[in-house]
Enzyme design. Structure first.
Site, PDB file in Angstrom:
ATOM      1  N   LYS A   1      78.460  39.347  38.359  1.00 28.20           N
ATOM      2  CA  LYS A   1      77.933  40.178  39.606  1.00 28.20           C
ATOM      3  C   LYS A   1      76.155  39.777  39.603  1.00 28.20           C
ATOM      4  O   LYS A   1      75.650  39.387  38.389  1.00 28.20           O
ATOM      5  CB  LYS A   1      77.979  41.796  39.412  1.00 28.20           C
ATOM      6  CG  LYS A   1      77.117  42.214  38.149  1.00 28.20           C
ATOM      7  CD  LYS A   1      75.899  42.655  38.065  1.00 28.20           C
ATOM      8  CE  LYS A   1      75.517  43.628  39.114  1.00 28.20           C
ATOM      9  NZ  LYS A   1      73.956  43.852  39.273  1.00 28.20           N
TER      10      LYS A   1
ATOM     11  N   ASN B   1      64.470  45.117  48.726  1.00 29.17           N
ATOM     12  CA  ASN B   1      63.912  45.762  47.546  1.00 29.17           C
ATOM     13  C   ASN B   1      62.636  46.601  47.928  1.00 29.17           C
ATOM     14  O   ASN B   1      62.104  47.331  47.281  1.00 29.17           O
ATOM     15  CB  ASN B   1      63.278  44.475  47.139  1.00 29.17           C
ATOM     16  CG  ASN B   1      64.431  43.748  46.087  1.00 29.17           C
ATOM     17  OD1 ASN B   1      64.828  44.246  45.050  1.00 29.17           O
ATOM     18  ND2 ASN B   1      64.585  42.636  46.462  1.00 29.17           N
TER      19      ASN B   1
ATOM     20  N   THR C   1      76.497  45.694  42.957  1.00 25.30           N
ATOM     21  CA  THR C   1      75.323  46.594  43.041  1.00 25.30           C
ATOM     22  C   THR C   1      74.798  45.990  44.316  1.00 25.30           C
ATOM     23  O   THR C   1      75.284  46.414  45.497  1.00 25.30           O
ATOM     24  CB  THR C   1      74.186  46.568  42.085  1.00 25.30           C
ATOM     25  OG1 THR C   1      73.760  44.940  41.722  1.00 25.30           O
ATOM     26  CG2 THR C   1      74.703  47.290  40.602  1.00 25.30           C
TER      27      THR C   1
ATOM     28  N   GLU D   1      69.640  38.147  47.180  1.00 26.43           N
ATOM     29  CA  GLU D   1      69.344  39.368  48.312  1.00 26.43           C
ATOM     30  C   GLU D   1      68.442  38.763  49.421  1.00 26.43           C
ATOM     31  O   GLU D   1      67.498  38.002  49.202  1.00 26.43           O
ATOM     32  CB  GLU D   1      68.332  40.182  47.448  1.00 26.43           C
ATOM     33  CG  GLU D   1      69.297  41.164  46.247  1.00 26.43           C
ATOM     34  CD  GLU D   1      68.473  42.085  45.721  1.00 26.43           C
ATOM     35  OE1 GLU D   1      68.809  42.933  45.228  1.00 26.43           O
ATOM     36  OE2 GLU D   1      67.123  41.848  45.546  1.00 26.43           O
TER      37      GLU D   1
ATOM     38  N   THR E   1      72.019  35.639  33.277  1.00 25.84           N
ATOM     39  CA  THR E   1      71.549  36.457  33.909  1.00 25.84           C
ATOM     40  C   THR E   1      72.605  37.787  34.540  1.00 25.84           C
ATOM     41  O   THR E   1      73.773  37.480  34.410  1.00 25.84           O
ATOM     42  CB  THR E   1      70.942  35.778  35.326  1.00 25.84           C
ATOM     43  OG1 THR E   1      70.291  36.871  35.938  1.00 25.84           O
ATOM     44  CG2 THR E   1      72.211  35.330  35.931  1.00 25.84           C
TER      45      THR E   1
END
Length: 385
Positions: free
Chosen positions: A166, A383, A140, A260, A177
């Site tokens: 992932k 985000n 993603t 991220e 997770t």
């Protein structure tokens, strides 16, 4: 290894890239899984648990989609059930032998026809050579594919262990997770697999954090189909356990490195505590501290933030017995500042992998390793968009 793979574009993602994938085991595999402990569970999590129980720990196929979490929607359960039935029909197996998994945006309705219409194309494309295609299809916000593998030689032959995962955000487990699939061609009973997975998860996915947010879709699956014809003896089972753990640790480290907005992988090691659980709680507190993560993002050797985080971990210790090293440089001794070259250390903290060590003097043998990453403005940009 006795597994086949396929990936395709089903139209779930806005951009045209593979968003649905299939892993098929020939023959069906014994399996074990761990799931999110989030009270808000995605439909595939609920159905995956149910199917594993109904099949008595066997999986013939794993169906995974990206781009939609199939969570917190009116039709989530129906979509998951319809998807598994479509795969079961195409593979001439039972729906309970199909394990569903989804990842993506929460709260968006998913048209089941996007998946069911893509299943025949997936099945016709199955190949033992498309492992990496599946690993890429389930990404993603990840910036890169995450895979790992090992081989283990036993007296009766060689077995292989391969894993894909992932994850980049919403990473803070108390079980596992995001999504992870670990495959082996060894012959192992479901009970033994559950023990192996529980142990390996503690060392890997349960020792990993990016942003202290737990997903609704977390699932890690361990499958063993016996295609190698090798059934490890009791004394050899530990070697297989170690190989599975190493593969899962490798995958967990890759997730942390690809957090991220992250620029640096951080490995926190705690030692000298009463137990491994005590050490893990200390390491987790340090790894989750926004102040520690931002200090490392700025290459700031602010060891006081590390000591403070350890202090609120809930583990009792004497601060005067604590030592802290950054990149192998002793910055704190006996709970006080050590003598070190700050400018030189700041340069070493510019590196892409950061080693943080905290040790409690004494006779304690508890130790733990925890994976995390720095916290940068990139996390907010990703985000916030």
């Amino acid at each position: 290894m006795g597994y086949r793979y396929a990936a395709a574009y089903a139209g779930i993602r806005k951009q045209e890239q593979a968003d649905i994938a299939l892993i098929v085991s020939d023959p069906s595999a014994h399996a074990a899984a761990v799931f999110t402990t989030n009270v808000v569970e995605a439909a595939p999590v609920r159905l995956g648990r149910k199917h594993l129980k109904a099949s008595k720990g066997r999986i013939a196929a794993v169906l995974v989609n990206a781009g939609n979490a199939n969570c917190a929607t009116r039709t989530g359960d129906r979509v998951a059930i319809a998807s598994c039935k479509a795969v079961a029909r195409a593979l001439h197996t039972k729906p309970e032998f199909v394990f569903p998994a989804s990842t993506g945006v929460i709260g968006v309705e998913l048209d089941p026809r996007l998946i069911t219409d893509a299943v025949p194309k997936l099945v016709s494309a199955l190949s033992p050579d498309d492992f990496e295609a599946v690993a890429r299809a389930m990404l993603t916000t990840d910036t890169r594919m995450k895979v790992a593998s090992e081989e283990v030689a036993f007296s009766s032959g060689t077995v292989r262990v391969a894993g894909m995962t992932k994850g980049s955000g919403m990473i803070h487990p108390h079980m596992a997770t995001t999504l992870g699939f670990i495959l082996t061609d060894a012959s192992v009973a479901p009970e033994a697999l559950r023990e192996m997975l529980a142990s390996a998860t503690e060392r890997s996915y349960n020792s990993l954090s990016v942003d202290v947010d737990m997903s609704t879709n977390d699932a890690v699956v361990l499958m063993a189909n016996g295609a190698s014809g090798v059934k490890p003896k009791d004394k050899e089972r530990k070697l297989l356990q170690e190989a599975i753990t190493r593969v899962m640790e490798n995958l967990a480290e890759q997730i942390a490195a690809d957090g991220e907005g992250a620029r640096k992988l951080i490995v926190v090691r705690a030692s000298g505590f009463r137990s491994a659980e005590d050490a893990r709680r200390v390491a987790r507190a340090i790894a989750n501290s926004p102040l520690v993560k931002t200090a490392i993002a700025g290459s700031d050797p602010n060891w006081g933030r590390i000591l403070s985080a350890a202090g609120y971990s809930g583990i009792r210790f004497d601060p005067a017995q604590i030592g802290i090293d950054l990149q192998g440089v002793n910055v704190c001794r006996g709970g006080l500042a050590a003598d070190y070259d700050e400018a030189a250390l700041k340069q070493r903290l510019d590196e892409s992998k950061i080693d943080v060590r905290i040790a409690l003097a004494g006779r304690g043998k508890g130790e733990a390793r925890f994976f995390t990453c720095d916290l940068t403005e990139g996390y907010i940009q990703i985000n916030g968009s």
